[in-house]
Design an enzyme around this catalytic site. Structure first.
Site, PDB file in Angstrom:
ATOM      1  CG  HIS A 270      28.525  38.894  42.955  1.00 60.54           C
ATOM      2  ND1 HIS A 270      28.698  38.767  44.299  1.00 60.54           N
ATOM      3  CD2 HIS A 270      28.712  37.659  42.433  1.00 60.54           C
ATOM      4  CE1 HIS A 270      28.953  37.498  44.589  1.00 60.54           C
ATOM      5  NE2 HIS A 270      28.988  36.809  43.482  1.00 60.54           N
TER       6      HIS A 270
ATOM      7  CD  GLU B  77      39.679  34.911  43.087  1.00 59.83           C
ATOM      8  OE1 GLU B  77      40.237  34.757  44.198  1.00 59.83           O
ATOM      9  OE2 GLU B  77      38.550  34.458  42.833  1.00 59.83           O
TER      10      GLU B  77
END
Lengths: 381, 334
Positions: B134, B65
């Site tokens: 998540h 990321e």
């Protein structure tokens, strides 16, 4: 009967034959740092290039000394010196074409100046009047980067974008030995290799990350060895040998420009001064070590080569010194002027258009400034 | 008016359409991230883009990321308009140094010379039964970082409008995509998508007189449901959908609270140090004399996001909202 025998005729299916994606052998750096000065290779070096490098090194040394003096006078908030590392700084700037980009770390002011940025604007961050003084697009120099290694992925992205647009642009990104431990170093090198981006990574291994020596930074045979894990060539060079650094970086830039992808160059050098003026280097290293490196000084090495071959005489040395003195005097003069700052600038460049919240705060500051001006015009409390 | 039939579309489809239209309109727009190419994204938001625009413009990146956002910074420096996907809220955290140290402040540190028009798409929030990491609601981190715009749509039309506006913006915009609304449907004409909304405008989703529910993203439908249920109690609730957290639309929010005199802020993320504290504070500062009761917050608990089997106890639901509305000191009115 052993357990394995009890299992009888079980035979594991052999896995498909494994093939390395890249032959690692040509990517590995040489065992010894590459050197030119004092070797047979020096005879092949262009005398004009050597003289240019010399003049730049002398100027660079003087710049480091002047900037360090300015911190003592309170004109600079801080200055991370590159005394002893001038060969890397100067070569990094000189190997690039006009359209190429330089991505410096906070220590690389000298490379930024050698690239053509105004010396005063290059010091803006360290002076404290703004974060970046120069226009990054004017000389294609990214802002000096204070967080470690975070500018490396920027260099990769820019080089990648330029290649997508079909432009002939190479990015050269500078980082220190400590910065190679950061995650962004890894991600940048990995992206660069996967995308075959035209990037050159220059690691200036100056021995210490503030006080932490290289031995506590990495267990790798060399920092250049890290390249092979990403699938790019690693090169090891004597960072105090300006001709060698220039040659190795030029090769890497040429390789990138030709579509060969990135290269990791490790330049072995030494930070003669402390980390910054705020650091006490005697706490982590002895004078004897520093003296050894002074013997291997980049200016001394090149001067010896040039005078030995009759390419430089006393008059030439003096001329280089004078040139550097003129630069230092001009720098002193400019830095001794107080910068004019507009407090309203606080709000000008946060967004393209200030948010309603920032407009409110801007009005508040304006009112405070007006009240202050009134007080100064009238009676002080 | 268009003669094309208005068909139900999902929010995910509206995001896809926004990306496709932005890419078609401007060759500088590049979509990048993990799995966005061949797979079309784990939520299929980037479905078909690599096929239509090529892998150079819809790129499967290495799984990193910080690298995704860091290279996007360099691409934006060179004049591209990268749209990066962070796949899941908590996956964005490794990219925070790039976000905070560079994306958010490069315009400022270069005195406006180097703007970074980067769009960061972050699927966020719970309610889909996701395992740990998540389901985070990370909006407070983005809101607390000067230099970023932060938007979060709650309707199909806004999904299109806000994402187009984000990509068109010359500043970095974090687009928080409510995961559990990806498959929500709405009548929406994909042949004539809603005009691009300027970022920074809230909207009154449901007018009312008794109290204002101030909310955004995944909590908007919950508040709408609560407002319907409140009618049985005789409460006529107004629902304000913020759409944009930065900039914040004080005007629309305060106009509503001045009308109703009561307000509850509703969001999934934790209460302490969360967006609700900032919003309640702003409302109190501006509407104190119009308030009949303190501004209340209905938020997720101040716990790490719970495992899926417990998340229904964590997420603010209709009952918890109605309970808060009930605590707005109604006796003061009589």
């Amino acid at each position: 009967m052993t357990v394995m025998e009890q299992r009888g005729a079980y035979k594991p299916t052999p896995p498909p034959a494994w093939q390395p994606r890249t032959d690692p052998a040509p990517l590995l750096p040489d065992a010894e740092p590459y050197r030119v000065l004092g070797t047979e290779a020096a005879a092949k070096a262009d005398p004009e290039l050597l003289r240019t490098l010399y003049a730049q090194l002398v100027k660079g040394r003087r710049y480091n000394a002047q900037a360090t003096a300015l911190t003592k006078q309170g004109r600079l908030a801080v200055y991370p010196s590159t005394t002893g590392q001038e060969a890397c700084e100067v070569a990094a700037a000189l190997v690039l074409e006009e359209q190429d980009w330089l991505f410096p770390s906070y220590r690389d002011t000298l490379a930024v100046v050698a690239r053509g940025v105004d010396p005063v604007e290059a010091l803006t961050l360290l002076r404290g009047d703004w974060h970046t003084g120069y226009d990054p697009y004017e000389h294609r120099v990214a802002p000096l980067c204070t967080p470690l290694a975070t500018q490396l992925p920027h260099a990769v992205g820019l080089a990648h974008a330029a290649r997508l647009k079909g432009d002939d642009v190479v990015a050269l990104a500078m980082v220190g030995d400590g910065g190679t431990s950061e995650g962004d170093f890894h991600e940048a090198l990995n992206f660069a290799a996967v995308w075959q981006a035209p990037v050159v990574f220059l690691v200036q291994n100056n021995g210490f990350a503030i006080s932490v020596p290289l031995a506590k930074q990495t267990a790798a045979p060399s920092l250049a060895h890290k390249a092979v894990g990403y699938g790019m060539p690693g090169r090891l060079v004597d960072g105090n040998d300006a001709a060698a650094v220039h040659e190795v970086l030029s090769d890497a830039v040429r390789h990138a420009r030709a579509g060969g992808g990135p290269t990791l160059v490790e330049a072995i050098t030494y930070r003669v001064d402390a980390h910054t003026n705020a650091d006490d280097a005697t706490r982590y290293r002895g004078d004897a070590e520093v003296e050894t490196w002074r013997e291997h000084d980049p200016i001394r090495l090149l001067e010896r080569e040039l005078t030995g071959r009759g390419l430089l005489d006393e008059a030439g040395i003096e001329a280089a010194r004078q040139d550097a003195e003129t630069m230092a005097a001009a720098l002193r003069e400019h830095m001794n002027q107080d910068p004019a700052l507009d407090p309203m600038d606080l709000f000008t460049h946060v967004y393209a258009e200030p948010t309603p919240q920032l407009r409110e705060q801007r009005d508040q500051l304006r009112a405070e400034l007006e009240a202050e001006a009134d007080t100064e015009g009238g009676t002080h409390r | 008016m268009s003669t094309v039939a208005v068909k139900p579309a999902t929010m995910a489809q509206a995001f896809t359409r926004a990306l496709r239209d932005a890419m078609a309109a401007d060759p500088a727009v590049h979509v990048m991230g993990e799995d966005v190419g061949t797979l079309g994204g784990v939520f299929r938001v980037t479905d078909g883009l690599a096929e239509e625009f090529g892998e150079d413009r819809c790129t499967d990146t290495p799984l990193a990321e910080a690298g995704i956002l860091g290279t996007a910074v360099g691409m934006a420096m060179y004049g591209l308009r990268p749209v990066v996907e962070m796949q899941f809220d908590a996956f964005a955290y490794p990219a925070f140094e790039q976000l905070i140290s560079h994306v958010a402040r490069t315009r400022n540190r270069t005195r406006g010379r180097m703007p970074l028009p980067i769009t960061i798409r972050v699927p966020y929030g719970g309610g889909i039964g996701g395992v740990e990491h998540h389901s985070d609601s990370s909006e407070a981190y983005y809101m607390a970082t000067p230099g970023l715009h932060v938007v979060t749509p709650a309707t199909v039309a806004d999904a299109y409008g806000l994402l187009r506006a984000a990509i068109a913006s010359d500043d970095p915009v974090v687009v928080l995509e409510p995961k559990r609304l990806y498959w929500s449907k709405d009548s929406w004409n994909p042949e004539e998508p809603t005009p691009v909304e300027p970022i920074g405008r809230a909207v009154v989703r449901r007018p009312g007189r008794s109290a204002t529910l101030i909310t955004y993203g995944p909590s908007v439908p919950v508040c709408m449901e609560a407002a319907e249920a409140a009618r049985a109690e005789g409460w006529d609730l107004e629902v304000v959908d913020l759409r944009s957290l930065v900039p914040f639309d004080d005007e629309t929010v305060c106009a509503s609270v001045r009308r109703t005199g009561r307000a509850v802020v509703v969001h999934e993320s934790g209460s302490f140090g969360g967006p609700g504290g900032e919003i309640a504070s702003r409302v109190t500062e501006r509407c104190f004399h119009h308030l009949e009761a303190p501004v209340l917050r209905v938020a997720g608990f101040d716990v790490p996001y719970p495992p899926p089997m417990l998340e229904r106890h964590h997420l603010p639901g209709v009952d918890r909202i109605l309970d808060a509305v009930g605590r707005l000191q109604w006796e003061a009115e009589s």
